[in-house]
Design a protein around this motif. Sequence first.
Motif, PDB file in Angstrom:
ATOM      1  N   ALA A 150      -3.411   6.015   5.448  1.00 56.95           N
ATOM      2  CA  ALA A 150      -4.682   6.101   4.727  1.00 56.95           C
ATOM      3  C   ALA A 150      -5.614   7.063   5.452  1.00 56.95           C
ATOM      4  CB  ALA A 150      -5.314   4.715   4.593  1.00 56.95           C
ATOM      5  N   TYR A 174      -9.977   3.684   0.774  1.00 55.45           N
ATOM      6  CA  TYR A 174      -8.812   2.932   0.297  1.00 55.45           C
ATOM      7  C   TYR A 174      -9.030   1.426   0.461  1.00 55.45           C
ATOM      8  CZ  TYR A 174      -6.163   7.280  -0.140  1.00 55.45           C
ATOM      9  OH  TYR A 174      -5.727   8.535  -0.517  1.00 55.45           O
ATOM     10  N   SER A 197     -11.301  -0.393   8.185  1.00 56.67           N
ATOM     11  CA  SER A 197      -9.938   0.098   7.927  1.00 56.67           C
ATOM     12  C   SER A 197      -9.014   0.028   9.128  1.00 56.67           C
ATOM     13  CB  SER A 197     -10.001   1.538   7.394  1.00 56.67           C
ATOM     14  OG  SER A 197     -10.836   2.355   8.188  1.00 56.67           O
ATOM     15  N   LYS A 219      -0.289   3.755  -2.974  1.00 58.01           N
ATOM     16  CA  LYS A 219      -1.238   4.818  -2.628  1.00 58.01           C
ATOM     17  C   LYS A 219      -1.308   5.920  -3.684  1.00 58.01           C
ATOM     18  CE  LYS A 219      -2.532   8.042   1.041  1.00 58.01           C
ATOM     19  NZ  LYS A 219      -2.428   9.290   0.260  1.00 58.01           N
ATOM     20  N   PHE A 247       0.811  -1.215   0.000  1.00 58.27           N
ATOM     21  CA  PHE A 247       0.000   0.000   0.000  1.00 58.27           C
ATOM     22  C   PHE A 247       0.846   1.268   0.000  1.00 58.27           C
ATOM     23  CE2 PHE A 247      -2.333   3.323   2.388  1.00 58.27           C
ATOM     24  CZ  PHE A 247      -3.333   3.569   1.450  1.00 58.27           C
ATOM     25  N   PRO A 274      -6.398   3.248  10.038  1.00 60.90           N
ATOM     26  CA  PRO A 274      -6.001   3.832   8.752  1.00 60.90           C
ATOM     27  C   PRO A 274      -4.925   4.903   8.849  1.00 60.90           C
ATOM     28  CG  PRO A 274      -8.194   4.591   9.406  1.00 60.90           C
ATOM     29  CD  PRO A 274      -7.826   3.462  10.316  1.00 60.90           C
TER      30      PRO A 274
END
Length: 511
Positions: free
Chosen positions: A448, A453, A440, A90, A86, A443
């Motif tokens: 995030a 996401y 999440s 991203k 990630f 996050p």
Amino acid sequence: MLGNGPSGWSALCFLLLAAAVSFFGSALSMDETREHLLTKEKMMQLGGQLVLNIKEERANEKLMTLKVTEMKEAMKTLLFPPSMHFFRAKHLIDRSQVFNILRMMPKGAALHLHDIGIVTMDWLVRNVTYRPHCHICFTTKGIVQFRFAHPTPRTSEECPKWILLEDYRRRVQNVTDFDDSLLRNFTLVTQHPEVIYTDQNAVWSKFKTIFSTISGLIHYAPVFRDYVFQSMQEFYEDNVLYMEIRARLLPVYELSGEQHDIQWSVKGYQEVAEKFVETHPEFIGIKIIYSDHRSKDVTVIAGSIRTAMGLRTKFPTVVAGFDLVGREDTGHSLHYHNRALMIPAKDGVKLPYFFHAGETDWQGTSIDKNILDALMLNTTRIGHGFALNKHPALRAYSRKKDVPVEVCPISNQVLKLVSDLRNHPAATLMATGHPMVISSDDPAIFGAKGLSYDFYEVFMGIGGMKADLRTLKQLAINSIKYSSLLETEKNTFMAVWKKRWDKFIAHVATD
């Protein structure tokens, strides 16, 4: 002999499929048989039995056109965000047209969140650390700590010297660089995650350090209330209208050093949520799942269970239940805590459980059996459930009992359970329509924000090319269905969500 267990069921399914293929092979062409089986699979997948209206079909066509375009491009370039870490992916997700649509989509609720990992860390650095009387300490172990106090916090062996952050910033050459360094201490984000976090022990070590670092900021009373408000603001902006938060309810302190009790904190959540709803009337609210760390002794957890029972009695509209948090692989199993966890049942008190279970890739261990014990203890939902696929009997049992899995894909990837999200075990659960919700976890610590996401990773990676608007709609509906709200509250929530959903569909279908 065919029994009722998973092996018997699998054998029966195999015989029926073989009979069907044999029949269709003789009565239909191979192409017709192929289409029949594909249609059957489509009906089995999550959301496969939803019927879309004309506007939804039009919106789905546009969404899937964008999705197919992005996936075909990824097949050429081999730059497919769900297959990448990630932290590397991203910036690609941010440019995705599909992601922009998912951000607009009303996602319902976020049901698996932790109290001090949900507000963007940039807010902590740029806002909270600039407040008056904020002190910083560089501990003997090299860990950064913060404390609000006037004139100065008490020193200790761990923190022999506290420095007023305002003074410290005046002395550094480049304040921006210093703030960026704080940000690096507040998240797991790095340009080279595979090098920095060589194994699960390494990433979990940093993960736990972050909680220790930011705790002193978040548990200062004025910041605590602002933090709760900001968390709702960020999720509301991401089109999430309700949150359930695992909260350890650690002591909140004042500038004088005075500490508040747990009830003060719960009341704080309640009051801030009510204040937020006043200016955001569509926001449904928040609930707390009181939690303690699974590494503690059973006698300590027994005390926490009784605390949870008392909180739920005093704050029935705020406290949803209880959970054990912390890394499963190094903590005590649910079975170890069984004597404490049976207290509510023995006392005739209903205390809903929301257990983390199966957040591990070790099979056959006592930790792996947490899923079994969570189900035996009547857990309301299964947190993560990463190992559920390895237990066919438990998977069938959880489906029969309609106990959903809280899937947190980015968390599972960052904490090194799976590298390529196309291989996430939830792919099988989605393909068979197993009850689940998407959340999440922490996050902010993963770099995030909100829930979009994780929805992107599920929609593009875990669900593959088959996941469409039906999948997204079912996941949003599930988040309402499997929340701890009362049925009347769920009906109200569903009406608010449906109104937003129709508006979203009209936008996608016509724009």
